[in-house]
Design an enzyme around this catalytic site. Structure first.
Site, short mmCIF file in Angstrom:
data_model
loop_
_atom_site.label_atom_id
_atom_site.label_comp_id
_atom_site.label_asym_id
_atom_site.label_seq_id
_atom_site.Cartn_x
_atom_site.Cartn_y
_atom_site.Cartn_z
N GLU A 22 0.84 -1.19 0.00
CA GLU A 22 0.00 0.00 0.00
C GLU A 22 0.88 1.24 0.00
O GLU A 22 1.84 1.33 0.75
CB GLU A 22 -0.88 0.04 1.27
CG GLU A 22 -2.12 -0.79 1.17
CD GLU A 22 -3.17 -0.40 2.23
OE1 GLU A 22 -3.13 0.72 2.76
OE2 GLU A 22 -4.04 -1.24 2.49
N HIS A 76 -4.32 6.74 0.19
CA HIS A 76 -3.62 5.46 0.25
C HIS A 76 -4.24 4.52 -0.77
O HIS A 76 -5.29 4.82 -1.34
CB HIS A 76 -3.60 4.87 1.66
CG HIS A 76 -4.92 4.34 2.14
ND1 HIS A 76 -5.95 5.16 2.54
CD2 HIS A 76 -5.38 3.07 2.29
CE1 HIS A 76 -6.98 4.43 2.92
NE2 HIS A 76 -6.67 3.15 2.78
N HIS A 78 -5.43 0.61 -2.24
CA HIS A 78 -5.95 -0.72 -1.92
C HIS A 78 -5.58 -1.64 -3.08
O HIS A 78 -6.34 -1.76 -4.03
CB HIS A 78 -7.47 -0.68 -1.75
CG HIS A 78 -7.93 -0.18 -0.43
ND1 HIS A 78 -9.26 -0.12 -0.07
CD2 HIS A 78 -7.23 0.29 0.64
CE1 HIS A 78 -9.35 0.36 1.17
NE2 HIS A 78 -8.15 0.63 1.61
N ASP A 89 -9.19 1.69 8.36
CA ASP A 89 -9.23 3.08 7.87
C ASP A 89 -10.15 3.93 8.74
O ASP A 89 -9.83 5.07 9.08
CB ASP A 89 -9.72 3.12 6.41
CG ASP A 89 -8.75 2.44 5.46
OD1 ASP A 89 -7.57 2.30 5.82
OD2 ASP A 89 -9.19 2.07 4.36
#
Ligand SMILES: [Zn+2]
Length: 132
Positions: A22, A76, A78, A89
């Site tokens: 990630e 970020h 996935h 999150d």
């Protein structure tokens, strides 16, 4: 929130570079408009987790302030997961910030979403990403 095409492309490139890990970073701009993204180190050693290096965060904030802007959110990726926030999150988000998630999977076009934590922190509300 407004997300310029060039910034969108940079987020996707960062996400693809980091996969299968990630990526994460800081979003800079003003309320309602993101103007740039600053890649950050992901300090989390675990898969499907991100932890922005606090030093990178502070440095991005300092640079943003010097330019008359502010840190307005975080992004970020996935890898091989939908562009929806995980429980992790949710547990690590702060109100008022924009949280962009970039979902990338090999051979597929990316998906990008933005989320805002509700005031009571119980869930996210999905926002809208508009190019310019
Ligand atoms: Zn996530």
């Amino acid at each position: 929130v407004i997300l310029p095409r060039a910034v969108r492309d940079a987020l996707v490139a960062h996400a693809r570079d980091a996969a299968p890990g990630e990526c994460c970073g800081v979003l800079v701009g003003s309320a309602g408009a993101i103007v740039s993204a600053v890649p950050a180190r992901n300090l989390s050693g675990q898969p499907s987790r991100f932890l922005i290096d606090p030093e990178d965060h502070i440095q991005a904030r300092r640079a943003a302030r010097a330019a008359g802007r502010d840190v307005v959110g975080f992004y970020h990726s996935h890898p091989d997961h939908p562009a929806r926030p995980s429980q992790y999150d949710l547990d690590h988000a702060w109100p008022t910030f924009a949280y962009i998630i970039v979902a990338v999977a090999s051979g597929k076009s990316e998906a990008m979403t933005v989320w805002y934590l509700k005031e009571d922190r119980s869930a996210f509300d999905e926002g809208e990403l508009n190019g310019n």
